[in-house]
Design a protein around this motif. Sequence first.
Motif, PDB file in Angstrom:
ATOM      1  N   LYS A  59     -92.241   2.385 -60.643  1.00  0.00           N
ATOM      2  CA  LYS A  59     -91.524   3.286 -61.550  1.00  0.00           C
ATOM      3  C   LYS A  59     -90.385   2.535 -62.235  1.00  0.00           C
ATOM      4  O   LYS A  59     -89.590   1.872 -61.582  1.00  0.00           O
ATOM      5  CB  LYS A  59     -90.963   4.473 -60.762  1.00  0.00           C
ATOM      6  N   ARG A  60     -90.328   2.662 -63.563  1.00  0.00           N
ATOM      7  CA  ARG A  60     -89.245   2.032 -64.313  1.00  0.00           C
ATOM      8  C   ARG A  60     -88.087   3.009 -64.469  1.00  0.00           C
ATOM      9  O   ARG A  60     -88.279   4.173 -64.769  1.00  0.00           O
ATOM     10  CB  ARG A  60     -89.736   1.584 -65.698  1.00  0.00           C
ATOM     11  N   TYR A  61     -86.897   2.508 -64.274  1.00  0.00           N
ATOM     12  CA  TYR A  61     -85.690   3.310 -64.480  1.00  0.00           C
ATOM     13  C   TYR A  61     -85.240   3.193 -65.944  1.00  0.00           C
ATOM     14  O   TYR A  61     -85.220   2.100 -66.501  1.00  0.00           O
ATOM     15  CB  TYR A  61     -84.551   2.806 -63.592  1.00  0.00           C
ATOM     16  N   ASP A  62     -84.853   4.318 -66.534  1.00  0.00           N
ATOM     17  CA  ASP A  62     -84.189   4.267 -67.838  1.00  0.00           C
ATOM     18  C   ASP A  62     -82.709   3.943 -67.644  1.00  0.00           C
ATOM     19  O   ASP A  62     -82.115   3.205 -68.431  1.00  0.00           O
ATOM     20  CB  ASP A  62     -84.326   5.600 -68.581  1.00  0.00           C
ATOM     21  N   LEU A  63     -82.140   4.525 -66.595  1.00  0.00           N
ATOM     22  CA  LEU A  63     -80.734   4.315 -66.260  1.00  0.00           C
ATOM     23  C   LEU A  63     -80.612   4.216 -64.756  1.00  0.00           C
ATOM     24  O   LEU A  63     -81.216   5.009 -64.020  1.00  0.00           O
ATOM     25  CB  LEU A  63     -79.886   5.485 -66.779  1.00  0.00           C
ATOM     26  N   VAL A  64     -79.871   3.248 -64.291  1.00  0.00           N
ATOM     27  CA  VAL A  64     -79.666   3.090 -62.848  1.00  0.00           C
ATOM     28  C   VAL A  64     -78.220   2.640 -62.628  1.00  0.00           C
ATOM     29  O   VAL A  64     -77.655   1.903 -63.446  1.00  0.00           O
ATOM     30  CB  VAL A  64     -80.673   2.074 -62.254  1.00  0.00           C
ATOM     31  N   SER A  65     -77.611   3.123 -61.554  1.00  0.00           N
ATOM     32  CA  SER A  65     -76.212   2.798 -61.306  1.00  0.00           C
ATOM     33  C   SER A  65     -76.088   1.421 -60.655  1.00  0.00           C
ATOM     34  O   SER A  65     -77.032   0.906 -60.051  1.00  0.00           O
ATOM     35  CB  SER A  65     -75.580   3.857 -60.386  1.00  0.00           C
ATOM     36  N   TYR A  66     -74.896   0.836 -60.779  1.00  0.00           N
ATOM     37  CA  TYR A  66     -74.623  -0.443 -60.127  1.00  0.00           C
ATOM     38  C   TYR A  66     -74.866  -0.324 -58.629  1.00  0.00           C
ATOM     39  O   TYR A  66     -75.474  -1.211 -58.006  1.00  0.00           O
ATOM     40  CB  TYR A  66     -73.171  -0.872 -60.360  1.00  0.00           C
ATOM     41  N   ASP A  67     -74.383   0.773 -58.041  1.00  0.00           N
ATOM     42  CA  ASP A  67     -74.487   0.932 -56.587  1.00  0.00           C
ATOM     43  C   ASP A  67     -75.940   1.037 -56.139  1.00  0.00           C
ATOM     44  O   ASP A  67     -76.320   0.506 -55.089  1.00  0.00           O
ATOM     45  CB  ASP A  67     -73.700   2.161 -56.126  1.00  0.00           C
ATOM     46  N   ASP A  68     -76.777   1.719 -56.937  1.00  0.00           N
ATOM     47  CA  ASP A  68     -78.198   1.813 -56.584  1.00  0.00           C
ATOM     48  C   ASP A  68     -78.866   0.446 -56.653  1.00  0.00           C
ATOM     49  O   ASP A  68     -79.729   0.120 -55.821  1.00  0.00           O
ATOM     50  CB  ASP A  68     -78.918   2.789 -57.512  1.00  0.00           C
ATOM     51  N   VAL A  69     -78.488  -0.361 -57.653  1.00  0.00           N
ATOM     52  CA  VAL A  69     -79.043  -1.713 -57.747  1.00  0.00           C
ATOM     53  C   VAL A  69     -78.709  -2.515 -56.491  1.00  0.00           C
ATOM     54  O   VAL A  69     -79.558  -3.224 -55.946  1.00  0.00           O
ATOM     55  CB  VAL A  69     -78.488  -2.436 -59.005  1.00  0.00           C
ATOM     56  N   LEU A  70     -77.481  -2.368 -56.016  1.00  0.00           N
ATOM     57  CA  LEU A  70     -77.061  -3.096 -54.811  1.00  0.00           C
ATOM     58  C   LEU A  70     -77.727  -2.537 -53.562  1.00  0.00           C
ATOM     59  O   LEU A  70     -78.274  -3.285 -52.742  1.00  0.00           O
ATOM     60  CB  LEU A  70     -75.535  -3.032 -54.678  1.00  0.00           C
ATOM     61  N   GLN A  71     -77.701  -1.218 -53.407  1.00  0.00           N
ATOM     62  CA  GLN A  71     -78.207  -0.595 -52.184  1.00  0.00           C
ATOM     63  C   GLN A  71     -79.728  -0.723 -52.052  1.00  0.00           C
ATOM     64  O   GLN A  71     -80.256  -0.950 -50.962  1.00  0.00           O
ATOM     65  CB  GLN A  71     -77.792   0.870 -52.130  1.00  0.00           C
ATOM     66  N   LYS A  72     -80.430  -0.604 -53.193  1.00  0.00           N
ATOM     67  CA  LYS A  72     -81.891  -0.678 -53.172  1.00  0.00           C
ATOM     68  C   LYS A  72     -82.416  -2.096 -53.391  1.00  0.00           C
ATOM     69  O   LYS A  72     -83.620  -2.317 -53.407  1.00  0.00           O
ATOM     70  CB  LYS A  72     -82.475   0.256 -54.237  1.00  0.00           C
ATOM     71  N   ARG A  73     -81.462  -3.032 -53.577  1.00  0.00           N
ATOM     72  CA  ARG A  73     -81.820  -4.441 -53.781  1.00  0.00           C
ATOM     73  C   ARG A  73     -82.888  -4.589 -54.867  1.00  0.00           C
ATOM     74  O   ARG A  73     -83.953  -5.171 -54.653  1.00  0.00           O
ATOM     75  CB  ARG A  73     -82.288  -5.061 -52.467  1.00  0.00           C
ATOM     76  N   LEU A  74     -82.569  -4.076 -56.042  1.00  0.00           N
ATOM     77  CA  LEU A  74     -83.534  -4.049 -57.138  1.00  0.00           C
ATOM     78  C   LEU A  74     -83.675  -5.383 -57.853  1.00  0.00           C
ATOM     79  O   LEU A  74     -84.524  -5.532 -58.730  1.00  0.00           O
ATOM     80  CB  LEU A  74     -83.146  -2.945 -58.132  1.00  0.00           C
TER      81      LEU A  74
END
Length: 241
Positions: free
Chosen positions: A183-198
């Motif tokens: 699934k592609r994100y249109d918008l993702v938060s900084y914290d989600d990038v860090l927590q989900k290790r994207l």
Amino acid sequence: MSQDTPQVSFNRVMLKISGEALMGDLGYGLHPPTVERIAREVQSVHSLGVEICMVIGGGNIFRGLQGSAQGMERTTADYMGMLATVMNALAMQSALEGLGIHTRVISAITMNEVAEPYIRRRAVRHLEKKRVCIFAAGTGNPYFTTDTAATLRANEMSCEAIFKGTKVDGVYDKDPAKFDDAKRYDLVSYDDVLQKRLGVMDASAIALARDNNLPIIVFSLDEPGGFQGILAGQGTYTRVG
């Protein structure tokens, strides 16, 4: 400005690309037609009056972390990686100047014969004169990636966004090359990038962008006209912010 000229949403941006982006179909080094193609993408945005900074990785020539993993002392390996980024910066400078765009390579490691030393006010003045500034040699320090260098310089230059050119058209919840249901994100938060290790950028770069409220636009560098299109509010991308 004519009706046919795209309306751009940013006046000064940082374009971050990997060294591997310059390889084309090669397994190593520089592929001149690919370098020229990326230079034309930069030219298309520069022609709109946007001020452009660039940081290019060095992984197509040498990656410090891999050298360290093979037994080389980490600091030495990282400095070798920094020198690789200077080679890529010079190649991109040559391609851009071949298109008539005034370009400056600005190195965090002093090497006056091939690049200017990093002086913030001088670099800002270059941008004001519509010169493309390519920041090379990372931060000049080992243990820091070119992602962190791009975020640092973007903040210092008062860029309004970082454009991260990749092989895919945004940030996915898993590798789209391996999983059809990614699934592609249109918008993702900084914290989600860090927590989900994207895997957008390393943690230091994401944290620095978050602390300075600097958006990161992840898009496909392989899509012709993609860089200009996103600045005009078109195309597919993910905004980290």
